[in-house]
Design an enzyme around this catalytic site. Sequence first.
Site, PDB file in Angstrom:
ATOM      1  N   ASP A 182       0.859  -1.177   0.000  1.00 14.93           N
ATOM      2  CA  ASP A 182       0.000   0.000   0.000  1.00 14.93           C
ATOM      3  C   ASP A 182       0.896   1.228   0.000  1.00 14.93           C
ATOM      4  O   ASP A 182       1.848   1.324   0.791  1.00 14.93           O
ATOM      5  CB  ASP A 182      -0.900  -0.007   1.238  1.00 14.93           C
ATOM      6  CG  ASP A 182      -1.780   1.224   1.307  1.00 14.93           C
ATOM      7  OD1 ASP A 182      -2.735   1.302   0.511  1.00 14.93           O
ATOM      8  OD2 ASP A 182      -1.513   2.103   2.152  1.00 14.93           O
ATOM      9  N   GLU A 267      -1.722  -0.684  -5.867  1.00 13.03           N
ATOM     10  CA  GLU A 267      -2.993   0.023  -5.975  1.00 13.03           C
ATOM     11  C   GLU A 267      -2.899   1.117  -7.028  1.00 13.03           C
ATOM     12  O   GLU A 267      -1.812   1.600  -7.360  1.00 13.03           O
ATOM     13  CB  GLU A 267      -3.374   0.623  -4.625  1.00 13.03           C
ATOM     14  CG  GLU A 267      -2.371   1.629  -4.080  1.00 13.03           C
ATOM     15  CD  GLU A 267      -2.808   2.219  -2.757  1.00 13.03           C
ATOM     16  OE1 GLU A 267      -4.031   2.331  -2.541  1.00 13.03           O
ATOM     17  OE2 GLU A 267      -1.936   2.564  -1.943  1.00 13.03           O
ATOM     18  N   CYS A 322     -12.373 -11.516   6.975  1.00 14.71           N
ATOM     19  CA  CYS A 322     -13.736 -12.013   6.769  1.00 14.71           C
ATOM     20  C   CYS A 322     -14.479 -11.304   5.645  1.00 14.71           C
ATOM     21  O   CYS A 322     -15.558 -11.744   5.246  1.00 14.71           O
ATOM     22  CB  CYS A 322     -14.539 -11.891   8.073  1.00 14.71           C
ATOM     23  SG  CYS A 322     -14.875 -10.169   8.573  1.00 14.71           S
ATOM     24  N   ASP A 348      -3.043   0.561   6.894  1.00 11.67           N
ATOM     25  CA  ASP A 348      -2.238   0.373   5.685  1.00 11.67           C
ATOM     26  C   ASP A 348      -1.911  -1.093   5.437  1.00 11.67           C
ATOM     27  O   ASP A 348      -1.943  -1.559   4.289  1.00 11.67           O
ATOM     28  CB  ASP A 348      -0.958   1.198   5.788  1.00 11.67           C
ATOM     29  CG  ASP A 348      -1.235   2.697   5.829  1.00 11.67           C
ATOM     30  OD1 ASP A 348      -2.314   3.104   5.357  1.00 11.67           O
ATOM     31  OD2 ASP A 348      -0.388   3.448   6.325  1.00 11.67           O
TER      32      ASP A 348
END
Length: 371
Positions: A182, A267, A322, A348
């Site tokens: 990130d 990203e 999850c 992050d």
Amino acid sequence: MPVKRAFRFRFYPTAEQEQRLAQHFGCVRFVYNHMLARREQRYKDGLKSSYVDDAAALTALKQTPGCVWLREVSIVALQASLRHLETAYKNFFARRAGFPRFKRKRAAQSYSLMRNGFNLRDGKLTLAKIAAPLDVRWSRQLPGTPSSLTVSRDAAGRYFVSLLCDDEVAPLPVCDKLFAADLGLTHFLTFADDQPPLSPPKFLAELLHRVRRLSRALSRKQQGSKNRNKARQRLARLHARIADSRKDFLHKLSTQLIRENQAVFMEDLCIKGMMRSHLARSIGDAAWSELLRQLAYKAAWYGRTYWQADRFFASSKTCHACGFKHKSLPLNIRQWACPACGEIHDRDRNAARNILNAGLLATGTAGRAEP
């Protein structure tokens, strides 16, 4: 894998060569600006423009009494400036760049030559209309015969020659390591595994006091004076030092990541929009877009997988364990606990792990992967 690769070398011209190079820079800049203004006028008149039309106009321009000095430079360099203008318009219409702008005398200068405009033999490089060979500092071996070259002078007054060659790049051996990270300002890279984040490089921030001092000194100098030009060069040399340090760091980092990992997942950020904020200086100093660009082309060169998450992918707001997703998560919240599974997340690192999972799914690897 055959690729087109540019090899850049610094050279030190003599006083006579500097004069001839300055003449080429000026003529190429004049032709580019003249043809750009001509194209704008033709557009207002409802007429179309093309490279062929510009080439005919250049021939006529060289015959006019006020522009006979254009004959003193290489015609190959003038024709190359027309091709660059044509490429600038194509990039604009394809929405890859903004509208072409006029070239300035005080900015970095350059001109290009095709194979018929230079001669390279036994390590001696000779340019058209410049008799003596250039004093080039050959720091590496060329893989073949260059198809074209670009001569440039940066704002700091340094001269470079960039030669375009066909090169064969061998794919790297297959490995089993994956990489996801990130991007940020507090931490330049936060990794998906448990290794500590990479501290942000602050090339401009560490020398900002000198940049401000030299900028104030420049503003006090009289316009057009020699002292102002000296102050401008001092400031340009400092900016060149900062840019070179940043470029060296990014190339070393991107090469290391590509060599050590079979797949790299990053990203996608709206960097252009973020540059309009109060963080513009820090974002520019971090040079995220340059790192992503280098990772993309080096991955293609060396047979690695490179993937970028969608710009609107909620990597920070989604629990990597999850899949629970927050509706909103302000930037000042750096840690949060998942209300569904109770997992405590660092903002992050959680985003990096989500990028890893999404990259594995997008590139054909089923299931979730734990870093």
